[in-house]
Write a protein that holds these residues in place. Structure first.
Motif, PDB file in Angstrom:
ATOM      1  N   ALA A 211     -14.491   4.869  -4.897  1.00 26.61           N
ATOM      2  CA  ALA A 211     -15.706   5.168  -4.004  1.00 26.61           C
ATOM      3  C   ALA A 211     -16.174   3.727  -3.417  1.00 26.61           C
ATOM      4  CB  ALA A 211     -16.576   5.479  -4.939  1.00 26.61           C
ATOM      5  N   PHE A 212     -16.306   4.023  -1.982  1.00 28.75           N
ATOM      6  CA  PHE A 212     -16.766   2.897  -1.189  1.00 28.75           C
ATOM      7  C   PHE A 212     -17.445   3.605   0.225  1.00 28.75           C
ATOM      8  CE2 PHE A 212     -12.335   4.136   0.361  1.00 28.75           C
ATOM      9  CZ  PHE A 212     -12.397   4.200   1.817  1.00 28.75           C
ATOM     10  N   ARG A 213     -18.179   2.539   0.874  1.00 32.74           N
ATOM     11  CA  ARG A 213     -18.807   2.869   2.007  1.00 32.74           C
ATOM     12  C   ARG A 213     -18.168   1.812   3.068  1.00 32.74           C
ATOM     13  NH1 ARG A 213     -23.835   1.598   0.204  1.00 32.74           N
ATOM     14  NH2 ARG A 213     -24.091   3.757  -0.237  1.00 32.74           N
ATOM     15  N   ASN A 214     -18.133   2.605   4.385  1.00 33.25           N
ATOM     16  CA  ASN A 214     -17.383   2.050   5.395  1.00 33.25           C
ATOM     17  C   ASN A 214     -18.769   2.140   6.400  1.00 33.25           C
ATOM     18  OD1 ASN A 214     -16.218   0.935   7.752  1.00 33.25           O
ATOM     19  ND2 ASN A 214     -14.380   1.910   7.085  1.00 33.25           N
ATOM     20  N   GLY A 215     -19.428   1.351   6.755  1.00 36.15           N
ATOM     21  CA  GLY A 215     -20.630   1.822   7.859  1.00 36.15           C
ATOM     22  C   GLY A 215     -21.438   2.786   7.297  1.00 36.15           C
ATOM     23  N   GLU A 216     -21.588   3.817   7.898  1.00 34.54           N
ATOM     24  CA  GLU A 216     -22.654   4.833   7.569  1.00 34.54           C
ATOM     25  C   GLU A 216     -21.872   5.842   6.646  1.00 34.54           C
ATOM     26  OE1 GLU A 216     -24.747   6.911  10.771  1.00 34.54           O
ATOM     27  OE2 GLU A 216     -23.654   5.394  12.160  1.00 34.54           O
TER      28      GLU A 216
ATOM     29  N   GLN B  29      -4.921   1.993  -6.236  1.00 31.53           N
ATOM     30  CA  GLN B  29      -5.601   2.173  -5.244  1.00 31.53           C
ATOM     31  C   GLN B  29      -6.521   1.228  -4.846  1.00 31.53           C
ATOM     32  OE1 GLN B  29      -4.382   4.354  -2.578  1.00 31.53           O
ATOM     33  NE2 GLN B  29      -2.509   4.592  -3.902  1.00 31.53           N
ATOM     34  N   ARG B  30      -7.352   1.114  -5.826  1.00 37.12           N
ATOM     35  CA  ARG B  30      -8.530   0.147  -5.741  1.00 37.12           C
ATOM     36  C   ARG B  30      -7.916  -1.358  -5.707  1.00 37.12           C
ATOM     37  NH1 ARG B  30     -11.504   3.330  -9.437  1.00 37.12           N
ATOM     38  NH2 ARG B  30     -10.614   2.210 -11.143  1.00 37.12           N
ATOM     39  N   ARG B  31      -7.052  -1.459  -6.250  1.00 30.16           N
ATOM     40  CA  ARG B  31      -6.365  -2.865  -6.534  1.00 30.16           C
ATOM     41  C   ARG B  31      -5.653  -3.455  -5.178  1.00 30.16           C
ATOM     42  NH1 ARG B  31      -2.088  -3.953 -11.041  1.00 30.16           N
ATOM     43  NH2 ARG B  31      -4.096  -4.067 -12.242  1.00 30.16           N
ATOM     44  N   VAL B  32      -4.724  -2.257  -4.656  1.00 25.21           N
ATOM     45  CA  VAL B  32      -3.953  -2.625  -3.604  1.00 25.21           C
ATOM     46  C   VAL B  32      -5.010  -2.947  -2.165  1.00 25.21           C
ATOM     47  CG1 VAL B  32      -3.329  -0.367  -2.775  1.00 25.21           C
ATOM     48  CG2 VAL B  32      -1.721  -2.181  -2.146  1.00 25.21           C
ATOM     49  N   ILE B  33      -5.932  -1.834  -2.173  1.00 23.39           N
ATOM     50  CA  ILE B  33      -6.937  -1.976  -0.942  1.00 23.39           C
ATOM     51  C   ILE B  33      -7.532  -3.347  -1.218  1.00 23.39           C
ATOM     52  CG2 ILE B  33      -9.113  -1.092  -0.241  1.00 23.39           C
ATOM     53  CD1 ILE B  33      -8.123   1.625  -1.253  1.00 23.39           C
ATOM     54  N   ARG B  34      -8.112  -3.627  -2.415  1.00 24.56           N
ATOM     55  CA  ARG B  34      -8.838  -5.173  -2.349  1.00 24.56           C
ATOM     56  C   ARG B  34      -7.874  -6.164  -1.963  1.00 24.56           C
ATOM     57  NH1 ARG B  34     -10.270  -4.580  -7.066  1.00 24.56           N
ATOM     58  NH2 ARG B  34     -12.246  -3.696  -6.833  1.00 24.56           N
TER      59      ARG B  34
ATOM     60  N   TYR C 217       0.807  -1.276   0.068  1.00 25.51           N
ATOM     61  CA  TYR C 217       0.120  -0.048   0.134  1.00 25.51           C
ATOM     62  C   TYR C 217       0.725   1.174  -0.195  1.00 25.51           C
ATOM     63  CZ  TYR C 217      -3.553   3.465   1.489  1.00 25.51           C
ATOM     64  OH  TYR C 217      -4.506   4.413   1.644  1.00 25.51           O
ATOM     65  N   LEU C 218       1.839   1.232   0.566  1.00 25.70           N
ATOM     66  CA  LEU C 218       2.660   2.407   0.737  1.00 25.70           C
ATOM     67  C   LEU C 218       3.259   2.752  -0.329  1.00 25.70           C
ATOM     68  CD1 LEU C 218       5.495   3.076   3.757  1.00 25.70           C
ATOM     69  CD2 LEU C 218       6.119   3.457   1.309  1.00 25.70           C
ATOM     70  N   VAL C 219       3.783   1.782  -1.127  1.00 24.31           N
ATOM     71  CA  VAL C 219       4.627   2.087  -2.442  1.00 24.31           C
ATOM     72  C   VAL C 219       3.606   2.200  -3.649  1.00 24.31           C
ATOM     73  CG1 VAL C 219       6.657   0.981  -1.492  1.00 24.31           C
ATOM     74  CG2 VAL C 219       5.063  -0.387  -2.988  1.00 24.31           C
ATOM     75  N   SER C 220       2.347   2.065  -3.453  1.00 23.13           N
ATOM     76  CA  SER C 220       1.445   1.944  -4.658  1.00 23.13           C
ATOM     77  C   SER C 220       1.214   3.342  -5.326  1.00 23.13           C
ATOM     78  CB  SER C 220      -0.096   1.537  -4.115  1.00 23.13           C
ATOM     79  OG  SER C 220      -0.941   1.400  -5.218  1.00 23.13           O
ATOM     80  N   ASP C 221       1.024   3.464  -6.602  1.00 25.26           N
ATOM     81  CA  ASP C 221       1.113   4.645  -7.316  1.00 25.26           C
ATOM     82  C   ASP C 221      -0.248   5.543  -6.878  1.00 25.26           C
ATOM     83  OD1 ASP C 221       3.383   4.185  -8.720  1.00 25.26           O
ATOM     84  OD2 ASP C 221       2.382   3.262 -10.453  1.00 25.26           O
ATOM     85  N   TRP C 222      -0.117   6.693  -7.225  1.00 26.44           N
ATOM     86  CA  TRP C 222      -1.149   7.524  -6.818  1.00 26.44           C
ATOM     87  C   TRP C 222      -2.557   7.661  -8.334  1.00 26.44           C
ATOM     88  CZ3 TRP C 222      -4.010   8.952  -2.980  1.00 26.44           C
ATOM     89  CH2 TRP C 222      -4.852  10.150  -3.085  1.00 26.44           C
ATOM     90  N   LYS C 223      -2.800   6.391  -8.276  1.00 21.11           N
ATOM     91  CA  LYS C 223      -3.881   6.120  -9.541  1.00 21.11           C
ATOM     92  C   LYS C 223      -5.017   5.454  -8.965  1.00 21.11           C
ATOM     93  CE  LYS C 223      -0.091   6.462 -13.071  1.00 21.11           C
ATOM     94  NZ  LYS C 223       0.605   5.610 -14.071  1.00 21.11           N
ATOM     95  N   ALA C 224      -6.314   5.669  -9.565  1.00 23.12           N
ATOM     96  CA  ALA C 224      -7.254   4.971  -8.984  1.00 23.12           C
ATOM     97  C   ALA C 224      -7.250   3.562  -9.066  1.00 23.12           C
ATOM     98  CB  ALA C 224      -8.728   5.820  -9.647  1.00 23.12           C
ATOM     99  N   LYS C 225      -6.814   3.374 -10.103  1.00 26.61           N
ATOM    100  CA  LYS C 225      -6.999   1.565 -10.435  1.00 26.61           C
ATOM    101  C   LYS C 225      -5.937   0.860  -9.521  1.00 26.61           C
ATOM    102  CE  LYS C 225      -5.988  -1.669 -14.066  1.00 26.61           C
ATOM    103  NZ  LYS C 225      -5.639  -2.009 -15.615  1.00 26.61           N
TER     104      LYS C 225
END
Length: 564
Positions: A516-521, A323-328, A313-321
């Protein structure tokens, strides 16, 4: 009232245990303190433990749940304390054991837990054991505690293999025997003043159990384990040459004979049992630079460590794709072994993310940046992206790590004069690599005081840039638009809505350049694209990393929303 409500942070109070699955470390925000650069009460230019104690109220007001202190043990300071000469005492630079106990007690009274750094891969060459090894003959029990080997060739003048040090140059140094003749070689994956322990020796295992219990008995809440993937080496020490474009700790390399060997897991299973002897959900967090999240997750299986740093996560590029991939991948990978993901953007070894996210060249992990580096960062863009990245990170379920000064928006210090640099990387590469000094410059606390309030004398072991006056803690405290205020709001809101213990649900209907995501409320939107992202109907903004534009989220901005 449940046990989870015993402290202001909503976590169990220090010294008490919680039910399995609700341990404090699963959702805690942990603030890294680099002691020599945090605050200096003695005035000698080097931060100390009384300086930490003096600012615990500031950390409580920030809203962190725990602190992690980089090494403060006895050390000749060849590598800023990561070369330990005595694991069970405080270096006079930082104070005394009494100062440590006072700091620990003061932190616990504020419901702040304390994690300390442990360096088990290597010691200082000034450690009593290594001095005994130098005085003892080849094959002796004293030498068996370290990685001593005979050299190759008729006279043993060639190192045992071709391994390189992380800091540059050979990973082997030849000793002069007590009789004055050239002798064996010893392994040091880092500086030559940091000889590697031989973890095939049961004596080393027993010594570190003793060290763990020494600090646990004093009341520490856990350990950050330095080079957690490096203790065990392949039996035959085969030749291996790291690729030129590899990072310094092996995070993008496979089948490295000194990183990620299976035997390290037996060590942490043993340590897990030691920590289980104590109440209070004590925790181990590993620095394990491995190529994939799935490989990092091996360190946090149920009977090993509690956390490991999420370097992917720390070294992931600042790009949406990306970021989504590393979070998932992080949530799935760590979740597969029953562990929470951790999230981190900066630490004492990497370029600060307020600069790294706006580099116009590749990020040189472990090498640092300086006056002659290509692709220097764009300051305004870096801070904007750093604020957005932090807001995104703190909305994710799991634990989060902050590095001192990032709450002030501090950038990497690039224009350090060569004569003040102290990182061994700088010296071992003859200035080819700048090293990590740029992220370790002492913090600015008060704009109008000597050394910006780092101490009362104006001394500082690394010089602070004049422009840091406007970033000083006191200059940002009353400014609602400051980075410090953003962090305080984010941590307060994270706690209120239980985001650290939540679950992530990806949201559809947004462009590919938005996350875009939801975490609880709470709904979280980060816009990576040039076109603004329109807020959903009926949404109320809890937090925005930068002002919105006509009710929409501009590029490089993160917002947190709830239904109105």
């Amino acid at each position: 009232m449940t046990s989870l409500d015993l402290s202001p942070s909503g976590l169990t109070a220090p010294g008490t245990s919680s039910t399995p699955g609700s341990e404090w470390w699963r959702s805690a925000v942990i603030y890294q303190i680099y002691p020599r650069s945090f605050a200096d009460q003695s005035g000698d230019g080097i931060g100390d433990l009384p300086g930490v104690t003096a600012h615990l109220d500031d950390l409580a007001e920030l809203g962190v749940d725990a602190i992690w202190l980089s090494p403060f043990m006895v050390s000749p300071q060849k590598d800023a304390g990561y070369d330990v000469a005595d694991y069970c005492d405080v270096d006079p630079l930082f104070g005394t054991l009494g100062d440590f106990d006072d700091m620990l007690d003061a932190a616990h009274r504020r419901d702040i837990r304390v994690i300390i750094d442990l360096v088990p891969n290597h010691s200082s060459d000034q450690h009593e054991w290594f001095q005994q090894a130098l005085a003892a003959p080849a094959g002796s029990p004293e030498r068996a505690r370290y990685m001593f080997r005979d050299g190759k060739g008729v006279d043993g003048a060639t190192p045992p293999n071709n391994w390189d040090s992380v800091f540059g140059g050979s990973a082997w140094t030849r000793v002069t025997e007590p009789d004055g003749t050239p002798g064996q070689w010893y392994l040091h994956l880092f500086d030559e003043s940091q000889p590697d322990f031989d973890w095939s020796n049961p004596v080393v295992h027993e010594e570190f159990r003793r060290i763990l219990r020494f600090w646990l008995d004093r009341g520490v809440d856990g350990f950050r384990v330095d080079v957690a993937h490096g203790l065990v080496k392949a039996d035959d020490l085969p030749d291996y040459h790291a690729p030129e474009d590899g990072d310094s700790m092996g995070g993008n390399e496979r089948n490295v004979p000194y990183w990620g060997q299976d035997g390290v897991h037996d060590i942490y299973r043993d340590w897990h049992g030691v920590l289980a002897e104590y109440e209070g959900d004590r925790a181990l967090c590993g620095e394990a630079w491995m190529p994939t999240v799935a490989e990092m997750a091996k360190w946090v299986r149920p009977d090993e460590m509690q956390q490991t740093f999420n370097f992917a996560y720390l070294v992931s590029d600042w790009k949406a794709k990306k970021q989504r991939r590393v979070i998932r991948e992080s949530i799935e990978g760590f979740g597969a072994v029953g562990a929470p993901s951790t999230w981190v953007l900066s630490n004492h070894d990497v370029v600060r993310h307020a600069s790294r996210l706006a580099l116009t060249a590749a990020s040189p992990q472990g090498q640092g940046i300086g006056p002659d580096s290509p692709g220097k960062p764009i300051p305004e863009l870096g801070l904007r992206r750093a604020r957005a990245a932090t807001a995104l990170m703190l909305a994710l379920p799991g634990g989060a790590y902050l590095y001192q000064g990032e709450e002030l928006g501090l950038p990497e210090v690039i224009e350090l004069p060569n004569e003040v640099r102290q990182d061994p990387t700088w010296f071992r590469t003859a200035g080819e690599r700048y090293g990590r000094d740029g992220c370790r410059v002492p913090l600015p606390w008060n704009a109008d005081e000597p050394a910006f309030g780092f101490n009362a004398t104006g001394a500082a072991w690394l010089p602070q840039p004049a422009e840091w006056a406007e970033l000083a803690h006191d200059a940002q405290t009353a400014d609602e638009a400051s980075t410090l205020s953003l962090y305080r709001l984010a941590l307060r809101t994270r706690r209120r809505y239980g985001l650290g213990r939540g679950e992530l649900e990806w949201l559809s209907g947004y462009r590919r350049k938005a996350v875009a995501f939801r975490n609880g409320e709470v709904t979280v939107l980060t816009n990576f694209g040039r076109r603004p992202v329109v807020l959903p109907d009926g949404a109320r903004v809890l937090l925005a990393s930068e002002p919105l534009e006509n009710g929409a989220v501009p590029q490089d901005v993160t917002v947190w929303l709830v239904a109105d």
